[in-house]
Motif scaffolding. Structure first.
Motif, PDB file in Angstrom:
ATOM      1  N   GLN A  27      42.746  77.414  41.130  1.00  0.00           N
ATOM      2  CA  GLN A  27      41.568  78.002  40.487  1.00  0.00           C
ATOM      3  C   GLN A  27      40.362  77.216  40.999  1.00  0.00           C
ATOM      4  N   SER A  28      39.190  77.878  41.001  1.00  0.00           N
ATOM      5  CA  SER A  28      37.967  77.221  41.459  1.00  0.00           C
ATOM      6  C   SER A  28      38.207  76.533  42.805  1.00  0.00           C
ATOM      7  N   ASP A  29      37.909  75.250  42.915  1.00  0.00           N
ATOM      8  CA  ASP A  29      38.063  74.563  44.206  1.00  0.00           C
ATOM      9  C   ASP A  29      39.298  73.654  44.206  1.00  0.00           C
ATOM     10  N   ASN A  38      31.890  83.728  40.092  1.00  0.00           N
ATOM     11  CA  ASN A  38      33.093  83.655  40.934  1.00  0.00           C
ATOM     12  C   ASN A  38      32.882  84.391  42.242  1.00  0.00           C
ATOM     13  N   ASP A  39      33.045  83.692  43.320  1.00  0.00           N
ATOM     14  CA  ASP A  39      33.011  84.349  44.619  1.00  0.00           C
ATOM     15  C   ASP A  39      34.458  84.623  45.037  1.00  0.00           C
ATOM     16  N   ASP A  40      34.816  85.907  45.069  1.00  0.00           N
ATOM     17  CA  ASP A  40      36.212  86.265  45.361  1.00  0.00           C
ATOM     18  C   ASP A  40      36.633  85.864  46.770  1.00  0.00           C
ATOM     19  N   ARG A  41      35.666  85.898  47.722  1.00  0.00           N
ATOM     20  CA  ARG A  41      36.011  85.513  49.100  1.00  0.00           C
ATOM     21  C   ARG A  41      36.469  84.057  49.124  1.00  0.00           C
ATOM     22  N   ALA A  42      35.740  83.222  48.375  1.00  0.00           N
ATOM     23  CA  ALA A  42      36.075  81.786  48.350  1.00  0.00           C
ATOM     24  C   ALA A  42      37.422  81.556  47.669  1.00  0.00           C
ATOM     25  N   LEU A  43      37.677  82.314  46.602  1.00  0.00           N
ATOM     26  CA  LEU A  43      38.964  82.147  45.910  1.00  0.00           C
ATOM     27  C   LEU A  43      40.113  82.559  46.822  1.00  0.00           C
ATOM     28  N   LYS A  44      39.894  83.645  47.570  1.00  0.00           N
ATOM     29  CA  LYS A  44      40.964  84.126  48.462  1.00  0.00           C
ATOM     30  C   LYS A  44      41.164  83.184  49.649  1.00  0.00           C
ATOM     31  N   ILE A 100      44.934  69.063  45.052  1.00  0.00           N
ATOM     32  CA  ILE A 100      43.764  68.854  45.918  1.00  0.00           C
ATOM     33  C   ILE A 100      42.554  69.446  45.199  1.00  0.00           C
ATOM     34  N   ASP A 101      41.380  68.900  45.482  1.00  0.00           N
ATOM     35  CA  ASP A 101      40.156  69.411  44.860  1.00  0.00           C
ATOM     36  C   ASP A 101      38.995  69.255  45.847  1.00  0.00           C
ATOM     37  N   GLY A 102      38.169  70.275  45.942  1.00  0.00           N
ATOM     38  CA  GLY A 102      37.035  70.237  46.863  1.00  0.00           C
ATOM     39  C   GLY A 102      36.044  69.142  46.498  1.00  0.00           C
ATOM     40  N   LYS A 103      35.598  68.408  47.504  1.00  0.00           N
ATOM     41  CA  LYS A 103      34.616  67.342  47.241  1.00  0.00           C
ATOM     42  C   LYS A 103      33.215  67.939  47.190  1.00  0.00           C
ATOM     43  N   ASN A 104      32.594  67.744  46.045  1.00  0.00           N
ATOM     44  CA  ASN A 104      31.218  68.212  45.847  1.00  0.00           C
ATOM     45  C   ASN A 104      31.064  69.710  46.165  1.00  0.00           C
ATOM     46  N   PHE A 105      31.938  70.514  45.614  1.00  0.00           N
ATOM     47  CA  PHE A 105      31.880  71.948  45.892  1.00  0.00           C
ATOM     48  C   PHE A 105      30.765  72.660  45.147  1.00  0.00           C
ATOM     49  N   HIS A 106      30.193  71.974  44.182  1.00  0.00           N
ATOM     50  CA  HIS A 106      29.011  72.544  43.548  1.00  0.00           C
ATOM     51  C   HIS A 106      27.942  72.740  44.628  1.00  0.00           C
ATOM     52  N   LYS A 107      27.749  71.684  45.402  1.00  0.00           N
ATOM     53  CA  LYS A 107      26.770  71.739  46.499  1.00  0.00           C
ATOM     54  C   LYS A 107      27.264  72.687  47.609  1.00  0.00           C
ATOM     55  N   PHE A 108      28.550  72.601  47.941  1.00  0.00           N
ATOM     56  CA  PHE A 108      29.113  73.437  49.002  1.00  0.00           C
ATOM     57  C   PHE A 108      28.941  74.918  48.668  1.00  0.00           C
ATOM     58  N   SER A 109      29.156  75.270  47.379  1.00  0.00           N
ATOM     59  CA  SER A 109      29.062  76.678  46.988  1.00  0.00           C
ATOM     60  C   SER A 109      27.607  77.159  47.053  1.00  0.00           C
ATOM     61  N   THR A 110      26.665  76.276  46.748  1.00  0.00           N
ATOM     62  CA  THR A 110      25.244  76.643  46.855  1.00  0.00           C
ATOM     63  C   THR A 110      24.865  76.792  48.331  1.00  0.00           C
TER      64      THR A 110
HETATM   65  P1  ATP Z   1      33.900  66.795  42.704  1.00  0.00           P
HETATM   66  O1  ATP Z   1      33.620  66.292  44.090  1.00  0.00           O
HETATM   67  O2  ATP Z   1      33.852  65.716  41.667  1.00  0.00           O
HETATM   68  O3  ATP Z   1      35.161  67.616  42.590  1.00  0.00           O
HETATM   69  P2  ATP Z   1      32.564  69.350  42.463  1.00  0.00           P
HETATM   70  O4  ATP Z   1      31.110  69.703  42.649  1.00  0.00           O
HETATM   71  O5  ATP Z   1      33.515  69.881  43.486  1.00  0.00           O
HETATM   72  O6  ATP Z   1      32.653  67.753  42.350  1.00  0.00           O
HETATM   73  P3  ATP Z   1      34.257  70.574  40.443  1.00  0.00           P
HETATM   74  O7  ATP Z   1      34.405  70.181  39.019  1.00  0.00           O
HETATM   75  O8  ATP Z   1      35.445  70.403  41.325  1.00  0.00           O
HETATM   76  O9  ATP Z   1      32.990  69.809  40.999  1.00  0.00           O
HETATM   77  O10 ATP Z   1      33.792  72.082  40.423  1.00  0.00           O
HETATM   78  C1  ATP Z   1      33.754  72.883  41.556  1.00  0.00           C
HETATM   79  C2  ATP Z   1      32.479  73.682  41.596  1.00  0.00           C
HETATM   80  O11 ATP Z   1      32.472  74.470  42.808  1.00  0.00           O
HETATM   81  C3  ATP Z   1      32.337  74.692  40.475  1.00  0.00           C
HETATM   82  O12 ATP Z   1      31.694  74.162  39.376  1.00  0.00           O
HETATM   83  C4  ATP Z   1      31.529  75.800  41.116  1.00  0.00           C
HETATM   84  O13 ATP Z   1      30.159  75.469  41.025  1.00  0.00           O
HETATM   85  C5  ATP Z   1      31.890  75.726  42.580  1.00  0.00           C
HETATM   86  N1  ATP Z   1      32.855  76.750  43.002  1.00  0.00           N
HETATM   87  C6  ATP Z   1      34.133  76.535  43.433  1.00  0.00           C
HETATM   88  N2  ATP Z   1      34.733  77.693  43.744  1.00  0.00           N
HETATM   89  C7  ATP Z   1      33.857  78.669  43.504  1.00  0.00           C
HETATM   90  C8  ATP Z   1      33.893  80.107  43.619  1.00  0.00           C
HETATM   91  N3  ATP Z   1      34.982  80.734  44.077  1.00  0.00           N
HETATM   92  N4  ATP Z   1      32.796  80.805  43.292  1.00  0.00           N
HETATM   93  C9  ATP Z   1      31.691  80.185  42.849  1.00  0.00           C
HETATM   94  N5  ATP Z   1      31.572  78.853  42.698  1.00  0.00           N
HETATM   95  C10 ATP Z   1      32.643  78.088  43.038  1.00  0.00           C
END
Ligand code: ATP
Ligand code: ATP
Ligand code: MG
Ligand code: MG
Length: 289
Positions: free
Chosen positions: A108-110, A80-86, A62-72
């Motif tokens: 890892q990441s999203d 790295n936001d540890d809360r988000a990773l946990k 699974i992978d977060g959709k547009n998590f770049h925007k979601f994280s902002t």
């Molecule tokens: P897509 O919808 O194609 O997956 P995306 O924006 O989710 O696009 P990814 O390649 O999956 O792109 O990257 C996830 C992005 O989410 C990271 O580049 C980072 O900016 C952000 N992100 C995810 N988890 C964290 C975290 N724990 N702390 C900070 N940033 C995070």
């Protein structure tokens, strides 16, 4: 035989719809329901079977959709936001609580990958069922646990995750897959550390990108050390290695309880190397099937 008999009775009743209505009023089945079954059943044949091949490891990522925007939008700490990773790990733990046939998850990441037993019979090995139930449980758990990890911050909008299922035909392919994800974690983490340190030191996003263009791993190590006094190897394992979740009570690691319905599972989350042999040699049961 019984089924064929039912179909014949239905088609007979269908023709004699007056008789059918009479029977329905005698409280056999609702009239509409009988009609629906007899007339529209054929659409079921458009469903294409999608079984996972026997003896292959089904892996759902699974992978977060547009998590770049979601994280902002949620002010995630960078890189790295540890809360988000946990929170990701809490959601993955909940998936393992729902599906006993998942032997290991790596995140890892999203993203999170879930490895099913190669002989799993869950959902008759139907790929779309396995993939969709994982991503659905993950998404709802992510939202369900949000407040625990971000008590001060309201969820701004519902996050979405995509999912895919890939079959790996042998243990080597499976291990190489997991190694690939952990290498990805390392490469992205190193880049992100450099990028955000440069931004925090006053460079624009564009300037930081330019500064890192064409640099190799050694250059980035050097940059972190000489400019910011950071020894990459001393950064938290959570960031450098990601998280692997296994069911093993004897492990030393972060214990988490995944709960779903009446199932409760004790799992262990480790931030360790899964590329080398050691992890696998110490836990031969993981690849036992
Ligand atoms: P897509 O919808 O194609 O997956 P995306 O924006 O989710 O696009 P990814 O390649 O999956 O792109 O990257 C996830 C992005 O989410 C990271 O580049 C980072 O900016 C952000 N992100 C995810 N988890 C964290 C975290 N724990 N702390 C900070 N940033 C995070
Ligand atoms: P599976 O996991 O195989 O889908 P299931 O228990 O979800 O099993 P379904 O065939 O999907 O089985 O049927 C859903 C069941 O949920 C219905 O039989 C009914 O008992 C219950 N249900 C769903 N929606 C409602 C509702 N709005 N009101 C009352 N009961 C409902
Ligand atoms: Mg993403
Ligand atoms: Mg991602």
């Amino acid at each position: 035989m019984l089924f064929a008999g039912r179909v014949m009775v239905r088609s007979f009743l269908h023709k004699k719809s007056g008789l059918l209505q009479n029977l329905c009023t005698l409280k056999t089945l609702p009239y509409e329901q009988v009609m629906t079954h007899s007339q529209y059943d054929y659409v079921k044949s458009f469903e294409i079977p999608d079984p996972c091949l026997p003896n292959c490891w089904p892996v759902v990522r699974i992978d977060g959709k547009n998590f770049h925007k979601f994280s902002t939008a949620h002010n995630f700490e960078k890189p790295n936001d540890d809360r988000a990773l946990k929170l990701m790990t809490a959601a993955a733990t909940s998936v393992m609580g729902l599906l006993n046939d998942i032997v290991l998850a790596y995140g890892q990441s999203d993203e999170y990958s879930f490895v099913f037993k190669k002989k799993t019979k869950a959902y008759n090995r139907r790929a779309s069922k396995l993939s969709s139930v994982v991503v659905s449980q993950f998404s709802t758990s992510y939202v369900y646990h949000w407040k625990k990890y971000f008590p001060e911050l309201e969820l701004q909008y519902p996050p979405a995750f995509d999912s895919r299922l890939v079959l790996y035909p042998c243990d080597k392919n499976l291990r190489d897959y997991l190694s690939w994800r952990q290498v990805d974690c390392h490469i992205n983490n190193m880049y992100n550390y450099c990028f955000w340190k440069l931004v925090q030191s006053g460079l624009t996003h564009m300037e930081s990108q330019e500064r890192l263009k064409g640099t190799l791993s050694g250059d980035k190590n050097e940059l972190l050390f000489s400019q910011f006094g950071i020894n990459y190897n001393n950064l938290p394992q959570l960031h450098r290695k990601g998280t692997v979740i296994i069911r093993d009570k004897s492990e030393n690691g972060d214990c988490a309880h995944g709960k779903s319905g009446k199932d409760k599972v004790t799992v262990v989350a480790l931030n360790t190397d899964i590329i080398g042999k050691q992890f696998w040699e110490e836990r031969p049961h993981l690849l036992a099937g």
